[in-house]
Design a protein around this motif. Sequence first.
Motif, PDB file in Angstrom:
ATOM      1  N   LEU A   3       0.807  -1.219   0.000  1.00 61.33           N
ATOM      2  CA  LEU A   3       0.000   0.000   0.000  1.00 61.33           C
ATOM      3  C   LEU A   3       0.846   1.279   0.000  1.00 61.33           C
ATOM      4  O   LEU A   3       0.542   2.196  -0.774  1.00 61.33           O
ATOM      5  CB  LEU A   3      -0.976  -0.010   1.182  1.00 61.33           C
ATOM      6  N   PRO A   4       1.892   1.396   0.819  1.00 63.65           N
ATOM      7  CA  PRO A   4       2.687   2.623   0.759  1.00 63.65           C
ATOM      8  C   PRO A   4       3.263   2.897  -0.640  1.00 63.65           C
ATOM      9  O   PRO A   4       3.257   4.041  -1.098  1.00 63.65           O
ATOM     10  CB  PRO A   4       3.807   2.376   1.781  1.00 63.65           C
ATOM     11  N   ASN A   5       3.709   1.851  -1.311  1.00 64.77           N
ATOM     12  CA  ASN A   5       4.249   2.037  -2.663  1.00 64.77           C
ATOM     13  C   ASN A   5       3.148   2.430  -3.655  1.00 64.77           C
ATOM     14  O   ASN A   5       3.382   3.224  -4.568  1.00 64.77           O
ATOM     15  CB  ASN A   5       4.978   0.788  -3.139  1.00 64.77           C
ATOM     16  N   LYS A   6       1.958   1.897  -3.471  1.00 66.54           N
ATOM     17  CA  LYS A   6       0.830   2.286  -4.324  1.00 66.54           C
ATOM     18  C   LYS A   6       0.488   3.763  -4.115  1.00 66.54           C
ATOM     19  O   LYS A   6       0.167   4.478  -5.071  1.00 66.54           O
ATOM     20  CB  LYS A   6      -0.389   1.408  -4.039  1.00 66.54           C
ATOM     21  N   LEU A   7       0.571   4.217  -2.869  1.00 63.05           N
ATOM     22  CA  LEU A   7       0.305   5.634  -2.589  1.00 63.05           C
ATOM     23  C   LEU A   7       1.374   6.529  -3.230  1.00 63.05           C
ATOM     24  O   LEU A   7       1.068   7.606  -3.748  1.00 63.05           O
ATOM     25  CB  LEU A   7       0.251   5.877  -1.080  1.00 63.05           C
ATOM     26  N   THR A   8       2.610   6.071  -3.207  1.00 62.34           N
ATOM     27  CA  THR A   8       3.695   6.822  -3.846  1.00 62.34           C
ATOM     28  C   THR A   8       3.444   6.921  -5.347  1.00 62.34           C
ATOM     29  O   THR A   8       3.583   7.996  -5.942  1.00 62.34           O
ATOM     30  CB  THR A   8       5.053   6.147  -3.562  1.00 62.34           C
ATOM     31  N   ILE A   9       3.064   5.817  -5.959  1.00 63.33           N
ATOM     32  CA  ILE A   9       2.780   5.815  -7.400  1.00 63.33           C
ATOM     33  C   ILE A   9       1.578   6.718  -7.698  1.00 63.33           C
ATOM     34  O   ILE A   9       1.586   7.465  -8.691  1.00 63.33           O
ATOM     35  CB  ILE A   9       2.557   4.379  -7.905  1.00 63.33           C
ATOM     36  N   ALA A  10       0.575   6.694  -6.829  1.00 61.01           N
ATOM     37  CA  ALA A  10      -0.594   7.569  -7.016  1.00 61.01           C
ATOM     38  C   ALA A  10      -0.167   9.039  -7.003  1.00 61.01           C
ATOM     39  O   ALA A  10      -0.705   9.849  -7.768  1.00 61.01           O
ATOM     40  CB  ALA A  10      -1.631   7.297  -5.931  1.00 61.01           C
ATOM     41  N   ARG A  11       0.796   9.375  -6.161  1.00 62.74           N
ATOM     42  CA  ARG A  11       1.300  10.751  -6.100  1.00 62.74           C
ATOM     43  C   ARG A  11       1.926  11.153  -7.429  1.00 62.74           C
ATOM     44  O   ARG A  11       1.690  12.251  -7.930  1.00 62.74           O
ATOM     45  CB  ARG A  11       2.293  10.899  -4.942  1.00 62.74           C
ATOM     46  N   VAL A  12       2.696  10.258  -8.025  1.00 63.12           N
ATOM     47  CA  VAL A  12       3.324  10.542  -9.321  1.00 63.12           C
ATOM     48  C   VAL A  12       2.259  10.653 -10.412  1.00 63.12           C
ATOM     49  O   VAL A  12       2.312  11.548 -11.263  1.00 63.12           O
ATOM     50  CB  VAL A  12       4.375   9.463  -9.672  1.00 63.12           C
ATOM     51  N   ILE A  13       1.274   9.758 -10.381  1.00 60.01           N
ATOM     52  CA  ILE A  13       0.201   9.778 -11.381  1.00 60.01           C
ATOM     53  C   ILE A  13      -0.627  11.061 -11.277  1.00 60.01           C
ATOM     54  O   ILE A  13      -1.130  11.578 -12.281  1.00 60.01           O
ATOM     55  CB  ILE A  13      -0.683   8.520 -11.246  1.00 60.01           C
ATOM     56  N   ALA A  14      -0.746  11.621 -10.079  1.00 58.83           N
ATOM     57  CA  ALA A  14      -1.529  12.847  -9.880  1.00 58.83           C
ATOM     58  C   ALA A  14      -0.868  14.062 -10.527  1.00 58.83           C
ATOM     59  O   ALA A  14      -1.558  15.035 -10.852  1.00 58.83           O
ATOM     60  CB  ALA A  14      -1.729  13.097  -8.388  1.00 58.83           C
ATOM     61  N   VAL A  15       0.436  14.013 -10.731  1.00 61.73           N
ATOM     62  CA  VAL A  15       1.168  15.190 -11.224  1.00 61.73           C
ATOM     63  C   VAL A  15       0.658  15.698 -12.572  1.00 61.73           C
ATOM     64  O   VAL A  15       0.399  16.902 -12.708  1.00 61.73           O
ATOM     65  CB  VAL A  15       2.697  14.940 -11.230  1.00 61.73           C
ATOM     66  N   PRO A  16       0.493  14.854 -13.600  1.00 63.09           N
ATOM     67  CA  PRO A  16      -0.008  15.400 -14.873  1.00 63.09           C
ATOM     68  C   PRO A  16      -1.398  16.039 -14.746  1.00 63.09           C
ATOM     69  O   PRO A  16      -1.684  17.041 -15.415  1.00 63.09           O
ATOM     70  CB  PRO A  16      -0.055  14.188 -15.809  1.00 63.09           C
ATOM     71  N   PHE A  17      -2.237  15.499 -13.875  1.00 66.44           N
ATOM     72  CA  PHE A  17      -3.561  16.071 -13.658  1.00 66.44           C
ATOM     73  C   PHE A  17      -3.449  17.426 -12.954  1.00 66.44           C
ATOM     74  O   PHE A  17      -4.168  18.377 -13.281  1.00 66.44           O
ATOM     75  CB  PHE A  17      -4.447  15.106 -12.875  1.00 66.44           C
ATOM     76  N   PHE A  18      -2.533  17.499 -12.000  1.00 65.91           N
ATOM     77  CA  PHE A  18      -2.254  18.767 -11.323  1.00 65.91           C
ATOM     78  C   PHE A  18      -1.774  19.805 -12.342  1.00 65.91           C
ATOM     79  O   PHE A  18      -2.264  20.945 -12.363  1.00 65.91           O
ATOM     80  CB  PHE A  18      -1.196  18.560 -10.226  1.00 65.91           C
ATOM     81  N   ILE A  19      -0.833  19.414 -13.193  1.00 64.09           N
ATOM     82  CA  ILE A  19      -0.291  20.329 -14.200  1.00 64.09           C
ATOM     83  C   ILE A  19      -1.395  20.808 -15.141  1.00 64.09           C
ATOM     84  O   ILE A  19      -1.503  22.010 -15.432  1.00 64.09           O
ATOM     85  CB  ILE A  19       0.856  19.656 -14.985  1.00 64.09           C
ATOM     86  N   ALA A  20      -2.218  19.887 -15.601  1.00 61.82           N
ATOM     87  CA  ALA A  20      -3.308  20.248 -16.518  1.00 61.82           C
ATOM     88  C   ALA A  20      -4.280  21.223 -15.855  1.00 61.82           C
ATOM     89  O   ALA A  20      -4.704  22.207 -16.472  1.00 61.82           O
ATOM     90  CB  ALA A  20      -4.038  18.993 -16.984  1.00 61.82           C
ATOM     91  N   ALA A  21      -4.615  20.969 -14.600  1.00 59.64           N
ATOM     92  CA  ALA A  21      -5.531  21.864 -13.889  1.00 59.64           C
ATOM     93  C   ALA A  21      -4.912  23.252 -13.746  1.00 59.64           C
ATOM     94  O   ALA A  21      -5.575  24.265 -14.010  1.00 59.64           O
ATOM     95  CB  ALA A  21      -5.881  21.277 -12.520  1.00 59.64           C
ATOM     96  N   TYR A  22      -3.667  23.306 -13.368  1.00 58.59           N
ATOM     97  CA  TYR A  22      -2.990  24.595 -13.189  1.00 58.59           C
ATOM     98  C   TYR A  22      -2.918  25.357 -14.503  1.00 58.59           C
ATOM     99  O   TYR A  22      -3.232  26.547 -14.565  1.00 58.59           O
ATOM    100  CB  TYR A  22      -1.585  24.378 -12.623  1.00 58.59           C
ATOM    101  N   MET A  23      -2.502  24.672 -15.548  1.00 57.71           N
ATOM    102  CA  MET A  23      -2.298  25.339 -16.843  1.00 57.71           C
ATOM    103  C   MET A  23      -3.600  25.808 -17.489  1.00 57.71           C
ATOM    104  O   MET A  23      -3.580  26.702 -18.330  1.00 57.71           O
ATOM    105  CB  MET A  23      -1.523  24.426 -17.792  1.00 57.71           C
ATOM    106  N   THR A  24      -4.719  25.226 -17.087  1.00 55.62           N
ATOM    107  CA  THR A  24      -6.000  25.662 -17.631  1.00 55.62           C
ATOM    108  C   THR A  24      -6.720  26.625 -16.687  1.00 55.62           C
ATOM    109  O   THR A  24      -7.889  26.962 -16.913  1.00 55.62           O
ATOM    110  CB  THR A  24      -6.909  24.455 -17.949  1.00 55.62           C
ATOM    111  N   GLY A  25      -6.013  27.056 -15.635  1.00 57.42           N
ATOM    112  CA  GLY A  25      -6.592  28.036 -14.719  1.00 57.42           C
ATOM    113  C   GLY A  25      -7.552  27.473 -13.705  1.00 57.42           C
ATOM    114  O   GLY A  25      -8.242  28.223 -13.016  1.00 57.42           O
ATOM    115  N   LEU A  26      -7.589  26.172 -13.570  1.00 56.82           N
ATOM    116  CA  LEU A  26      -8.449  25.534 -12.568  1.00 56.82           C
ATOM    117  C   LEU A  26      -7.666  25.410 -11.257  1.00 56.82           C
ATOM    118  O   LEU A  26      -7.306  24.316 -10.812  1.00 56.82           O
ATOM    119  CB  LEU A  26      -8.928  24.166 -13.062  1.00 56.82           C
ATOM    120  N   TYR A  27      -7.403  26.548 -10.648  1.00 61.12           N
ATOM    121  CA  TYR A  27      -6.521  26.598  -9.484  1.00 61.12           C
ATOM    122  C   TYR A  27      -7.095  25.879  -8.271  1.00 61.12           C
ATOM    123  O   TYR A  27      -6.346  25.295  -7.491  1.00 61.12           O
ATOM    124  CB  TYR A  27      -6.162  28.042  -9.140  1.00 61.12           C
TER     125      TYR A  27
END
Length: 179
Positions: A3-27
């Motif tokens: 589970l801890p490793n799955k959470l770490t991978i989830a954190r990495v997977i969240a990054v592109p979604f974070f970037i997309a939200a930021y770049m489209t002004g969805l702060y």
Amino acid sequence: MNLPNKLTIARVIAVPFFIAAYMTGLYYVAFVLFILASLTDMLDGKIARKYNLVSNFGKIMDPLADKILVYSAFCLMVQDGTVPGWMLIVILAREFTIAGMRTVAASEGIVIAAGMSGKIKTVLQMIAVPLLLLTAALTETGVYTYFNLAGQVFLWASLVMTVYSGVEYVAKNIGVFKE
């Protein structure tokens, strides 16, 4: 995979979604994604230690996932002028220096653990980013100045800890470079 490793991978997977939200002004969305990803950092470590699930994968990927998340945010914030470019250069120089030292140490069979000052640096960065995200989200209101001030304080505090922890790390481990 535990589970801890799955959470770490989830954190990495969240990054592109974070970037997309930021770049489209969805702060607000970027804010929520960053907070959730940051919480996985706290949670994976607690679970790994409590249930003795510490793994080599986790030792390598957990701090790397933190860096991918935080430095992605800083890069976006440099682009829009929220974070000065020179500040990101100082932060990255510290990271590259320490990564290089760890690589040299590992080639000699030496494992260098993260120090408390480096952990404090990461926490300060993970507080600065959401505060600065709220600044961007609330620019239409008068409240944003408070978040901006708080975000800048934590950003500068993280810079001080970045330099301090880098110097401390090099001073404690300079022997790695002696022949």
